[in-house]
Design an enzyme around this catalytic site. Structure first.
Site, PDB file in Angstrom:
ATOM      1  N   HIS A   1      60.753  -6.664  50.797  1.00  0.00           N
ATOM      2  CA  HIS A   1      61.003  -6.128  52.140  1.00  0.00           C
ATOM      3  C   HIS A   1      61.703  -4.771  52.016  1.00  0.00           C
ATOM      4  O   HIS A   1      62.749  -4.640  51.396  1.00  0.00           O
ATOM      5  CB  HIS A   1      61.823  -7.098  52.997  1.00  0.00           C
ATOM      6  CG  HIS A   1      61.824  -6.688  54.434  1.00  0.00           C
ATOM      7  ND1 HIS A   1      60.866  -7.106  55.333  1.00  0.00           N
ATOM      8  CD2 HIS A   1      62.622  -5.834  55.112  1.00  0.00           C
ATOM      9  CE1 HIS A   1      61.095  -6.538  56.507  1.00  0.00           C
ATOM     10  NE2 HIS A   1      62.155  -5.761  56.401  1.00  0.00           N
TER      11      HIS A   1
ATOM     12  N   HIS B   1      66.579   6.376  57.299  1.00  0.00           N
ATOM     13  CA  HIS B   1      67.875   5.793  56.933  1.00  0.00           C
ATOM     14  C   HIS B   1      68.604   6.693  55.919  1.00  0.00           C
ATOM     15  O   HIS B   1      69.789   6.971  56.045  1.00  0.00           O
ATOM     16  CB  HIS B   1      67.681   4.415  56.285  1.00  0.00           C
ATOM     17  CG  HIS B   1      67.280   3.320  57.240  1.00  0.00           C
ATOM     18  ND1 HIS B   1      67.953   3.061  58.399  1.00  0.00           N
ATOM     19  CD2 HIS B   1      66.285   2.393  57.174  1.00  0.00           C
ATOM     20  CE1 HIS B   1      67.395   2.010  59.017  1.00  0.00           C
ATOM     21  NE2 HIS B   1      66.372   1.593  58.297  1.00  0.00           N
TER      22      HIS B   1
ATOM     23  N   GLU C   1      67.841   2.527  62.945  1.00  0.00           N
ATOM     24  CA  GLU C   1      66.442   2.090  62.847  1.00  0.00           C
ATOM     25  C   GLU C   1      65.474   3.040  63.550  1.00  0.00           C
ATOM     26  O   GLU C   1      64.263   2.951  63.356  1.00  0.00           O
ATOM     27  CB  GLU C   1      66.295   0.679  63.423  1.00  0.00           C
ATOM     28  CG  GLU C   1      67.147  -0.383  62.725  1.00  0.00           C
ATOM     29  CD  GLU C   1      66.882  -0.472  61.232  1.00  0.00           C
ATOM     30  OE1 GLU C   1      65.779  -0.092  60.796  1.00  0.00           O
ATOM     31  OE2 GLU C   1      67.797  -0.923  60.501  1.00  0.00           O
TER      32      GLU C   1
ATOM     33  N   HIS D   1      64.519 -11.252  58.144  1.00  0.00           N
ATOM     34  CA  HIS D   1      65.864 -10.969  58.653  1.00  0.00           C
ATOM     35  C   HIS D   1      66.688 -12.226  58.944  1.00  0.00           C
ATOM     36  O   HIS D   1      67.900 -12.131  59.093  1.00  0.00           O
ATOM     37  CB  HIS D   1      65.758 -10.086  59.901  1.00  0.00           C
ATOM     38  CG  HIS D   1      65.033  -8.791  59.630  1.00  0.00           C
ATOM     39  ND1 HIS D   1      63.677  -8.748  59.382  1.00  0.00           N
ATOM     40  CD2 HIS D   1      65.472  -7.525  59.535  1.00  0.00           C
ATOM     41  CE1 HIS D   1      63.309  -7.496  59.158  1.00  0.00           C
ATOM     42  NE2 HIS D   1      64.372  -6.731  59.243  1.00  0.00           N
TER      43      HIS D   1
ATOM     44  N   TYR E   1      66.244  -3.377  66.203  1.00  0.00           N
ATOM     45  CA  TYR E   1      64.851  -2.890  66.219  1.00  0.00           C
ATOM     46  C   TYR E   1      64.313  -2.801  67.643  1.00  0.00           C
ATOM     47  O   TYR E   1      63.496  -1.941  67.957  1.00  0.00           O
ATOM     48  CB  TYR E   1      63.947  -3.778  65.363  1.00  0.00           C
ATOM     49  CG  TYR E   1      64.418  -3.894  63.931  1.00  0.00           C
ATOM     50  CD1 TYR E   1      64.320  -2.816  63.056  1.00  0.00           C
ATOM     51  CD2 TYR E   1      64.991  -5.068  63.463  1.00  0.00           C
ATOM     52  CE1 TYR E   1      64.769  -2.911  61.751  1.00  0.00           C
ATOM     53  CE2 TYR E   1      65.442  -5.181  62.161  1.00  0.00           C
ATOM     54  CZ  TYR E   1      65.330  -4.096  61.305  1.00  0.00           C
ATOM     55  OH  TYR E   1      65.782  -4.204  60.015  1.00  0.00           O
TER      56      TYR E   1
HETATM   57  O1  X8Z Z   1      62.815  -4.476  58.557  1.00  0.00           O
HETATM   58  C1  X8Z Z   1      62.347  -3.410  58.937  1.00  0.00           C
HETATM   59  C2  X8Z Z   1      62.442  -2.181  58.047  1.00  0.00           C
HETATM   60  C3  X8Z Z   1      63.619  -2.180  57.175  1.00  0.00           C
HETATM   61  S1  X8Z Z   1      65.100  -1.883  58.043  1.00  0.00           S
HETATM   62  C4  X8Z Z   1      61.214  -2.107  57.171  1.00  0.00           C
HETATM   63  N1  X8Z Z   1      61.709  -3.343  60.131  1.00  0.00           N
HETATM   64  C5  X8Z Z   1      61.561  -4.502  61.002  1.00  0.00           C
HETATM   65  C6  X8Z Z   1      60.638  -5.538  60.396  1.00  0.00           C
HETATM   66  O2  X8Z Z   1      59.942  -5.227  59.431  1.00  0.00           O
HETATM   67  O3  X8Z Z   1      60.597  -6.651  60.908  1.00  0.00           O
HETATM   68  C7  X8Z Z   1      61.140  -2.133  60.717  1.00  0.00           C
HETATM   69  C8  X8Z Z   1      60.592  -2.540  62.046  1.00  0.00           C
HETATM   70  C9  X8Z Z   1      60.983  -3.970  62.281  1.00  0.00           C
HETATM   71 ZN    ZN Z   2      65.204   0.003  58.877  1.00  0.00          ZN
END
Ligand code: X8Z
Ligand code: ZN
Length: 512
Positions: free
Chosen positions: A253, A287, A311, A411, A421
């Site tokens: 990730h 970032h 974000e 997450h 987000y």
């Molecule tokens: O987790 C992220 C980034 C890293 S901060 C790639 N995002 C969320 C996800 O992938 O669920 C970006 C948009 C939403």
């Molecule tokens: Zn991010």
């Protein structure tokens, strides 16, 4: 101890940031603190090393099953991958329950009622006001989301049949081109307008031009350079991870780091050579540039105005990856004329608008979990209630009693708050508009690219440099001239698409 000490406002702000700085604060008891740390790393590694294994013993990583979810149009196969990946989360559940208990103990020792209150309290307003602010923003976007949902469900019904996609129910979650149905851009081919439209295919263009992972990152860096940001340091290129290494597990990730709070910037990603990942690279570099911009702030102010700002920066830049820009950098030969805008707006909406209710529901779930409003035996049920309520998406099959579907999303086991987000998806359109105005672009917002505008770069940097030294409303005002988050820019950006969707939907039954 320091709650009632009289100090100047700046010291008070720093004390509050210190108190609220942890995501899951440990209990004071050493054994319990150690146990919490152990659970955190176990959950995270269960996700990072998770695989879907077939009966014949062959296994696929998340990167591999995600590629299948993006490209396969075979509903049975999609269901196999969708269910298969969710197996990784089943053993997470008892650990997660334990973590909630320990985290709440830690939060209480800091004077919060629970982790939910801690998380909601990080936005320069009372913790109980913040959810109302989210409701307000969601209500601004909801009508547009429902129009998009209606059209997408109808098209999926045509493609898969109305038995698979009943037209009066939430959309089955395995058909939207993404493992979590959080972005839908991958099914553009299924839902696109009937009238032929030219929409740049960035994945194909990257391939045709022979871009590898490094070239993709270099290209993203050059966008920031064109705004006047200093190039990334040599160590970034030596120490970052762009590709999944052979023979060991890594957390694929994507993430971005500043290891020494000074110049040791790095990203860690298993880059796929797609347009989607090209956007993620810009997201991650956003970032890094933010981290570098606030590095000279006092320690406790080295962060973004609020977590949504962090974000939003890279995504804001990525909104400038327009056909005009793609032509400038030689990825496409021709800029499609305005008659193709509906197609292009649809492509963006499938990623950005579809995401918004997902961005909202994840922490609606966690807040209830952390505050104890929902008991562990109802965790999964609540997850799907919220998925239905906000996204209009449903589980394609009944879920087992031991299922822990939230755990199949990075997450949750990694304990990264998610409302950031949601906010970022509102903020990035406001930032994009402000920067386009500063860059002097007078055309429609979806065709504006700030590429090469040092004025825009300077204005952006002014906000980034502030870090979290002032309430986010001030940072917001610095760039946009207004202290409020506001989704009306989204409505303006997509206005022609909304009109088009309403026309398409006029004889359809919408809603779920
Ligand atoms: O987790 C992220 C980034 C890293 S901060 C790639 N995002 C969320 C996800 O992938 O669920 C970006 C948009 C939403
Ligand atoms: Zn991010």
């Amino acid at each position: 101890m320091f709650n009632d000490v009289e100090v100047d406002a700046d010291t008070r702000r720093q004390l509050e940031l210190l108190k609220g700085g942890l995501t899951i604060p440990p209990p004071a008891n050493r054994e319990k603190a150690a146990r919490l740390a152990q659970i955190g790393s176990e959950l995270s590694s269960m996700y990072g090393s998770g695989q879907y294994c077939r009966e014949d013993g062959t296994c696929l990583s998340l990167v591999e099953v995600s590629a299948q979810m993006a490209t396969s149009r075979d509903a049975d196969l999609l269901l196999v991958y969708w269910e298969g990946w969710r197996e990784v989360a089943v053993p997470m559940k008892p650990l997660y329950v334990e973590q909630v208990g320990l985290g709440n103990e830690g939060a209480q020792s800091l004077g919060f009622s629970n982790v939910s209150e801690l998380w909601r309290g990080k936005y320069d307003m009372p913790a109980d006001e913040f959810p109302k602010e989210l409701d307000r923003l969601w209500s601004q976007v909801e009508p547009f989301y429902e129009s998009l949902h209606c059209h997408v469900r109808a098209k999926l019904g045509e493609h898969y049949g109305e038995d698979t996609v009943p037209q009066d129910q939430p959309i089955p979650a395995h058909l939207l081109g993404n493992m979590w149905a959080q972005t839908w851009g991958n099914i553009y081919d299924v839902v696109k307008p009937e009238q032929e439209m030219q929409v740049p295919d960035v994945t194909a263009a990257l391939k045709a031009q022979g871009y590898d992972e490094l070239a993709m990152v270099k290209q993203a860096e050059s966008f920031f350079s064109s705004l006047g940001f200093e190039q990334l340091p040599e160590t970034f290129w030596e120490r970052s991870m762009f590709q999944k290494p052979e023979g060991r597990d890594v957390q694929c990730h994507a993430s971005a780091w500043n290891l020494d709070d000074q110049e040791d910037l790095r990203i860690k990603m298993c880059i796929q050579k797609t347009g989607e990942e090209f956007n993620v690279i810009h997201h991650e570099l956003g970032h890094n540039y933010y981290q570098r911009a606030y590095k000279d702030q006092p320690l406790l102010y080295r962060g973004s105005a609020n977590d949504g700002f962090h974000e939003a920066i890279g995504d804001t830049i990525a909104l400038s990856i327009t056909p005009k820009y793609l032509k400038q950098i030689g990825l496409i030969d021709e800029i499609p004329d305005a008659s193709n805008d509906i197609g292009m707006l649809m492509q963006v909406a499938l990623d950005k608008i579809a995401f918004i209710p997902f961005g909202l529901m994840v922490d609606q779930w966690r807040w209830k979990v952390m505050s104890g409003e929902v008991a562990p035996e109802d965790y999964n049920k609540l997850w799907w209630e919220l998925r239905e309520k906000y996204q209009g998406v449903q589980a394609p099959v009944d879920r087992d009693d031991d299922a822990f579907d939230p755990g199949a999303k990075y997450h949750v086991p990694a304990n990264v708050p998610y409302t950031r987000y949601f906010l970022a998806h509102i903020l990035q359109f406001q930032f994009h508009k402000a920067l386009c105005d500063i860059a002097g672009d007078e055309g429609p917002l979806n065709r504006c690219s700030i590429y090469g505008s040092e004025e825009a770069g300077t204005a952006l940097n002014k906000m980034l440099e502030m870090g979290m030294s002032e309430p986010w409303q001030n940072a917001m005002t610095t760039l946009t001239g207004s202290p409020d988050m506001d989704a009306s820019t989204i409505a303006a950006y997509f206005a022609p698409l909304k009109t088009w969707l309403d026309e398409q939907n006029k004889d359809r039954m919408c809603g779920w």
